[in-house]
Design an enzyme around this catalytic site. Structure first.
Site, PDB file in Angstrom:
ATOM      1  N   GLY A  46     -22.100 -64.847 -42.038  1.00  0.00           N
ATOM      2  CA  GLY A  46     -22.515 -65.787 -40.992  1.00  0.00           C
ATOM      3  C   GLY A  46     -23.698 -65.280 -40.190  1.00  0.00           C
ATOM      4  CB  CYS A  47     -24.340 -62.049 -38.513  1.00  0.00           C
ATOM      5  SG  CYS A  47     -22.918 -62.147 -37.396  1.00  0.00           S
ATOM      6  CB  THR A  48     -26.741 -62.626 -43.419  1.00  0.00           C
ATOM      7  OG1 THR A  48     -26.288 -61.271 -43.326  1.00  0.00           O
ATOM      8  CG2 THR A  48     -27.934 -62.703 -44.355  1.00  0.00           C
ATOM      9  CB  ALA A  51     -30.448 -62.968 -38.863  1.00  0.00           C
TER      10      ALA A  51
END
Length: 156
Positions: A46-48, A51
């Site tokens: 999710g964070c990838t 970003a």
């Protein structure tokens, strides 16, 4: 856990190290619009996605006068790996003691997979040139969030 910020609040100042260990201070960006987003952990799916969405929108955001800063509890070395692996072209900042996360109300109790846990609350803030909160969004989704933020800011 601290209280959540609202539109019009003074944005808490901070100085945090980036992926290279260089200090980045919010106060140095006065006079500019700054998007500060808080995410749980570098190199997770999710964070990838989040970003990379910011990375892919960076030119358009910059053309409208916005700078982007990503903040997580990760150490600079992990942020450097994340930046290199995914070609992140904006500063990723390290807040391992979670003081800034807490000041923004982005660390505390949340529901994950139906259970109450304590952790990073995925959140995004737009700080205006005077250092005031122009947008405060909590519990944002990793996927589609940047597109929604762009719509909210009238950039699409």
């Amino acid at each position: 856990m601290s209280d959540r910020l609202s539109v019009g609040d003074a944005a808490p100042d901070f100085t945090l190290p980036d992926a290279d260990g260089n200090d980045v201070a919010l106060a140095d960006l006065r006079g500019e619009n700054v998007i500060v987003y808080f995410y749980p952990a570098a190199m997770t799916p999710g964070c990838t996605k989040q970003a990379c969405d910011f990375r892919d929108s960076l030119d358009s955001l910059a053309a409208h006068g916005y700078k982007v800063l990503g903040v997580s509890p990760d150490k600079p070395a992990k942020l450097a790996k994340f930046r290199e692996r995914d070609g992140v072209t904006f500063p990723l900042l390290s807040d391992p003691d979670k003081q800034v996360l807490t000041a923004y109300g982005a660390f505390g109790e949340k529901t994950m997979y139906g259970k109450k846990v304590t952790g990073v609350i995925r959140s995004t803030f737009v700080i205006d040139p005077d250092g005031k909160v122009a947008v405060a969004q909590y519990n944002v989704k990793a996927t589609g969030h940047v597109a929604k933020l762009r719509r909210d800011l009238g950039l699409d």
